[in-house]
Each structure stands twice: as C-alpha cells, then as structure tokens.
Design a protein around this motif. Sequence first.
Motif, PDB file in Angstrom:
ATOM      1  N   LEU A   1       0.823  -1.203   0.000  1.00  0.00           N
ATOM      2  CA  LEU A   1       0.000   0.000   0.000  1.00  0.00           C
ATOM      3  C   LEU A   1       0.860   1.257   0.000  1.00  0.00           C
ATOM      4  O   LEU A   1       0.498   2.265  -0.627  1.00  0.00           O
ATOM      5  N   GLY A   2       2.000   1.213   0.693  1.00  0.00           N
ATOM      6  CA  GLY A   2       2.890   2.361   0.695  1.00  0.00           C
ATOM      7  C   GLY A   2       3.417   2.676  -0.694  1.00  0.00           C
ATOM      8  O   GLY A   2       3.429   3.838  -1.120  1.00  0.00           O
ATOM      9  N   ILE A   3       3.834   1.634  -1.436  1.00  0.00           N
ATOM     10  CA  ILE A   3       4.365   1.836  -2.785  1.00  0.00           C
ATOM     11  C   ILE A   3       3.270   2.295  -3.737  1.00  0.00           C
ATOM     12  O   ILE A   3       3.437   3.262  -4.497  1.00  0.00           O
ATOM     13  N   VAL A   4       2.116   1.601  -3.710  1.00  0.00           N
ATOM     14  CA  VAL A   4       1.038   1.929  -4.641  1.00  0.00           C
ATOM     15  C   VAL A   4       0.452   3.304  -4.330  1.00  0.00           C
ATOM     16  O   VAL A   4       0.174   4.094  -5.238  1.00  0.00           O
ATOM     17  N   THR A   5       0.285   3.609  -3.049  1.00  0.00           N
ATOM     18  CA  THR A   5      -0.240   4.920  -2.684  1.00  0.00           C
ATOM     19  C   THR A   5       0.763   6.020  -3.000  1.00  0.00           C
ATOM     20  O   THR A   5       0.373   7.156  -3.297  1.00  0.00           O
TER      21      THR A   5
ATOM     22  N   PHE B   1     -11.712  12.795   5.358  1.00  0.00           N
ATOM     23  CA  PHE B   1     -12.427  13.980   4.884  1.00  0.00           C
ATOM     24  C   PHE B   1     -11.653  15.245   5.231  1.00  0.00           C
ATOM     25  O   PHE B   1     -11.365  16.091   4.372  1.00  0.00           O
ATOM     26  N   PHE B   2     -11.309  15.410   6.501  1.00  0.00           N
ATOM     27  CA  PHE B   2     -10.594  16.610   6.922  1.00  0.00           C
ATOM     28  C   PHE B   2      -9.177  16.656   6.341  1.00  0.00           C
ATOM     29  O   PHE B   2      -8.670  17.726   5.987  1.00  0.00           O
ATOM     30  N   LEU B   3      -8.542  15.483   6.252  1.00  0.00           N
ATOM     31  CA  LEU B   3      -7.186  15.388   5.705  1.00  0.00           C
ATOM     32  C   LEU B   3      -7.121  15.935   4.289  1.00  0.00           C
ATOM     33  O   LEU B   3      -6.277  16.774   3.957  1.00  0.00           O
ATOM     34  N   PHE B   4      -8.044  15.463   3.440  1.00  0.00           N
ATOM     35  CA  PHE B   4      -7.983  15.865   2.035  1.00  0.00           C
ATOM     36  C   PHE B   4      -8.665  17.201   1.775  1.00  0.00           C
ATOM     37  O   PHE B   4      -8.411  17.824   0.741  1.00  0.00           O
TER      38      PHE B   4
ATOM     39  N   ALA C   1       5.680   4.707   5.745  1.00  0.00           N
ATOM     40  CA  ALA C   1       4.452   4.607   6.544  1.00  0.00           C
ATOM     41  C   ALA C   1       3.849   3.213   6.452  1.00  0.00           C
ATOM     42  O   ALA C   1       3.306   2.694   7.433  1.00  0.00           O
ATOM     43  N   GLY C   2       3.946   2.584   5.285  1.00  0.00           N
ATOM     44  CA  GLY C   2       3.416   1.235   5.133  1.00  0.00           C
ATOM     45  C   GLY C   2       4.160   0.230   5.997  1.00  0.00           C
ATOM     46  O   GLY C   2       3.552  -0.650   6.611  1.00  0.00           O
TER      47      GLY C   2
ATOM     48  N   VAL D   1      -0.757   9.459   6.844  1.00  0.00           N
ATOM     49  CA  VAL D   1      -2.100   9.183   7.366  1.00  0.00           C
ATOM     50  C   VAL D   1      -2.898   8.330   6.392  1.00  0.00           C
ATOM     51  O   VAL D   1      -3.587   7.377   6.785  1.00  0.00           O
ATOM     52  N   HIS D   2      -2.791   8.638   5.115  1.00  0.00           N
ATOM     53  CA  HIS D   2      -3.580   7.926   4.103  1.00  0.00           C
ATOM     54  C   HIS D   2      -3.205   6.446   4.042  1.00  0.00           C
ATOM     55  O   HIS D   2      -4.075   5.569   3.994  1.00  0.00           O
ATOM     56  N   VAL D   3      -1.907   6.146   4.059  1.00  0.00           N
ATOM     57  CA  VAL D   3      -1.462   4.751   4.038  1.00  0.00           C
ATOM     58  C   VAL D   3      -1.912   4.032   5.308  1.00  0.00           C
ATOM     59  O   VAL D   3      -2.386   2.890   5.264  1.00  0.00           O
ATOM     60  N   SER D   4      -1.769   4.690   6.456  1.00  0.00           N
ATOM     61  CA  SER D   4      -2.174   4.073   7.720  1.00  0.00           C
ATOM     62  C   SER D   4      -3.670   3.771   7.737  1.00  0.00           C
ATOM     63  O   SER D   4      -4.098   2.697   8.185  1.00  0.00           O
ATOM     64  N   ASN D   5      -4.478   4.704   7.259  1.00  0.00           N
ATOM     65  CA  ASN D   5      -5.918   4.475   7.194  1.00  0.00           C
ATOM     66  C   ASN D   5      -6.257   3.246   6.354  1.00  0.00           C
ATOM     67  O   ASN D   5      -7.043   2.383   6.754  1.00  0.00           O
ATOM     68  N   GLN D   6      -5.665   3.182   5.165  1.00  0.00           N
ATOM     69  CA  GLN D   6      -5.985   2.075   4.257  1.00  0.00           C
ATOM     70  C   GLN D   6      -5.486   0.744   4.809  1.00  0.00           C
ATOM     71  O   GLN D   6      -6.140  -0.295   4.620  1.00  0.00           O
ATOM     72  N   HIS D   7      -4.354   0.755   5.478  1.00  0.00           N
ATOM     73  CA  HIS D   7      -3.844  -0.483   6.072  1.00  0.00           C
ATOM     74  C   HIS D   7      -4.814  -1.006   7.125  1.00  0.00           C
ATOM     75  O   HIS D   7      -5.143  -2.195   7.155  1.00  0.00           O
ATOM     76  N   LEU D   8      -5.271  -0.145   8.009  1.00  0.00           N
ATOM     77  CA  LEU D   8      -6.206  -0.554   9.052  1.00  0.00           C
ATOM     78  C   LEU D   8      -7.498  -1.115   8.462  1.00  0.00           C
ATOM     79  O   LEU D   8      -8.006  -2.148   8.908  1.00  0.00           O
ATOM     80  N   LEU D   9      -8.022  -0.452   7.453  1.00  0.00           N
ATOM     81  CA  LEU D   9      -9.318  -0.854   6.908  1.00  0.00           C
ATOM     82  C   LEU D   9      -9.228  -2.140   6.082  1.00  0.00           C
ATOM     83  O   LEU D   9     -10.116  -2.995   6.162  1.00  0.00           O
TER      84      LEU D   9
END
Length: 412
Positions: free
Chosen positions: A131-135, A215-218, A261-262, A312-320
Amino acid sequence: MPLATGRRLLFATICAVSVATSYSAQPILTQIGDDLGISGGELGWIVTAGQLGYLAGLVLLVPLGDMVDRRRLIVGHLLLTAVGVGIAATAARGWVMFAGVAIAGLFAVVVQTTVAYAAATSAPGERGRTLGIVTSGVVIGILGARIVAGGLATVWGWRSVYATLAMLLVALALLTLRLLPADTQTEHASYRQVLGTSRALFGERLFLSRGLIAFFLFASFGTLWSGLALPLVAAPWHLSPAQIGLFGIAGLAGALGAGRAGRWADAGFANAVTGAALALLAVSWLATGQATWSLWLLALGVIVLDFAVQAVHVSNQHLLTAAHPDRTSGVIGNYMVFYSVGSAVGAIATTAVYSIAGWRGSSLLGAAFALGALAVWASMKARPLLHVSEQAEGRGQRAVLAEGQEVGLDVG
C-alpha cells in the motif's frame, strides 16, 4: 506469496496516471479559463467537476471489484478515462470541459480498484509495504501532474496536457492486459448485495472514524493545492504555470519521504503514526501561510504537508483492509468517498475564501481542516474500539483493530 516488485510498480503507475487526470488542471486553471471564457469565480468548478465524477464512481463503480475480474475492470476504466480526457482536450466551450473532466473523474476510480487489487494480492505481512508503494504512485500522480502540466502548457498549451494523458491511459490499458494475471478472488454476489454490504460499513465506528479523518485530511490537502496558484500568479511573484508546477517537486519530496508509513503500519504503529502526522499537518500551515512573502517557507510547508497526508492515508488504508480482507474494493471505495468529498470541499472553499480574505484566510481554513482531523483521531483514541474480523478463505487470521491501540495479527 510475495507480490513482485514489477507488479507493484505497474499498479503504482496506473494510479499515478489515472489520478493525474483529476489534478492536472490546477496549475493551468487560468489558461483554461482565458481560452474557454470561464470566469475566475467558476474556475474551481473544473477541479470540482472531476471530484464529483470521482465521488459517483466510488459509490457506483469501485464495488464492482468485489464481484468481477479486476484486471478487466481496470482495462475498461482506463480506456473510458481516456475518453473523458480526450473530450477535455478538444473542448471549445466551458460546459464541454466540465463534462469531459467529470467523465474522466468518474472512471478514474480505477485508482481505487487498483489499490484494492494490490492489497488483496499481497501477503498480510506485506500489505502495508504494498500500500505504501502503490499509494506513493497516487501521490506522485497528484503532485507530479502539476509539474508536467505546467511544463506542457507553457510549451504547447493546456490542451496538450489532456492529449498526453489520453495516450498514457491507452498504453497502460494494453500493459495491464499483457502483464497482470486474471483476478479470481471475487465474490459470487449480485451488484445489489455488494452495494448493500458496502453501505453497512458506514455503521462501523472504525470505518467512520477513519473516513472522517480522511475527509478533513484531504480538505486540508485540497485547500493548498487547489488554491496555491492564486497567490503565486499575483504580486509580488507573478509566476508562470511552469514555475507554479515546480512546487510539486517539494510535495513529491514530502510524500515519498513518507513511503515508510506502510512498513510502520506492518509493524503495528498505524494509529500512532496517524496522530503524529496529523499534528505535523496542522503545523505545516504555519509555514505555508507565508506564501505571500517567502517561497522558501512555502516549499517547507508543502514538504511537511504532503509527508503528513501520505503517512495518514497509508495508515488508514492499512487498518481498513486488514479489517476487511475479503472485500477490499468495497472498503477502499467507500473510504475514498470521504476523500473525494473532502477534496471537493477544499477546492471550492479555498477559492471562495481567497477572494474574501486572501491567502492568509485560505491558510487558516487549511489549518482548521487539519485540526478537525486531529480532533477526530483524539476522540476515537479516548474511546477504544475493538473490532475483530476473520480473514477470508478460512485462514484463521484475525485483524485486531483498535482506535487507541495498535494493530496486531494473530496467525493461527
């Protein structure tokens, strides 16, 4: 099985070029407006039209990835995105331009289908790295688009930007057919059932909290990148589109710096990284807000902001995706609804606020969005939530996800 580096890079490239279709307009908005007779107050709608199309695609198209062959879906959406940017490249009126970027945005959700496919085909212990590389490809597309678009527009005009994107999208569709294997990890479910499952996500606290953070991040991210050209074309700078596009290099440096981050997420630090990065995001606006008198401080702020957003974006996607490994397309697509709405709000709000309060007002707006994300993270950290999700296909792995706790994998 480990995911090959070459395949990761192809996924990242697909994401970079596809997402660039929604962001290439930002450094060349004034050129487009002058050519097509679009007023300054309406220029933000060029970006917003693409974001609204993207929002519709997230809801209606991305869930298809959980029920059909994602390779074919990626190819089809790449070609249809090329159609949209082709319309934009040949537009003679403002409404045709809006329609072209909206169509491109609708099918540019191929980014999320690609991210979900990459996550689904990764071993659990490497999901964060993938996810880190692709993101990173996504962020390179968002920021690199400004550099390339500014340069192309200066030499050949703004239409060359969209013509180039169309050719790249067609080439990537052909490479996808040749290099990616067919996708067999799909559900035998109807479209209605997949949409129903996706809607249920909005009742989960983990999903909702991460979505609100996005939402707030972006919105903060969009406030910067949709409004940055406004103070830079004005006194005292009077920069050209190519010069404005060069600020994308600073953004790339920050975003790529967050590539680890990944790996941090794989190590169980996703939630801690989120809080620290959101604090950095808020602080970055102290430097970015000085754009009217210091380009060096602006560049520093851009680097820090994009580092924070990527982390933050990578961390969010990893968790989900760890929580929902059997429906990665649905969870990524619905998470990105928050991203799309936030980006659109930031794009509209920054131009409106700038016309009233200048860049200082836009900077305060961006900082307020960052603090909103930090407040959501802090409130969820104070109210721990334990969510246990069984891995697909009876592998017996559990993703233990807690807001306020770290993430662990108990492999049985």
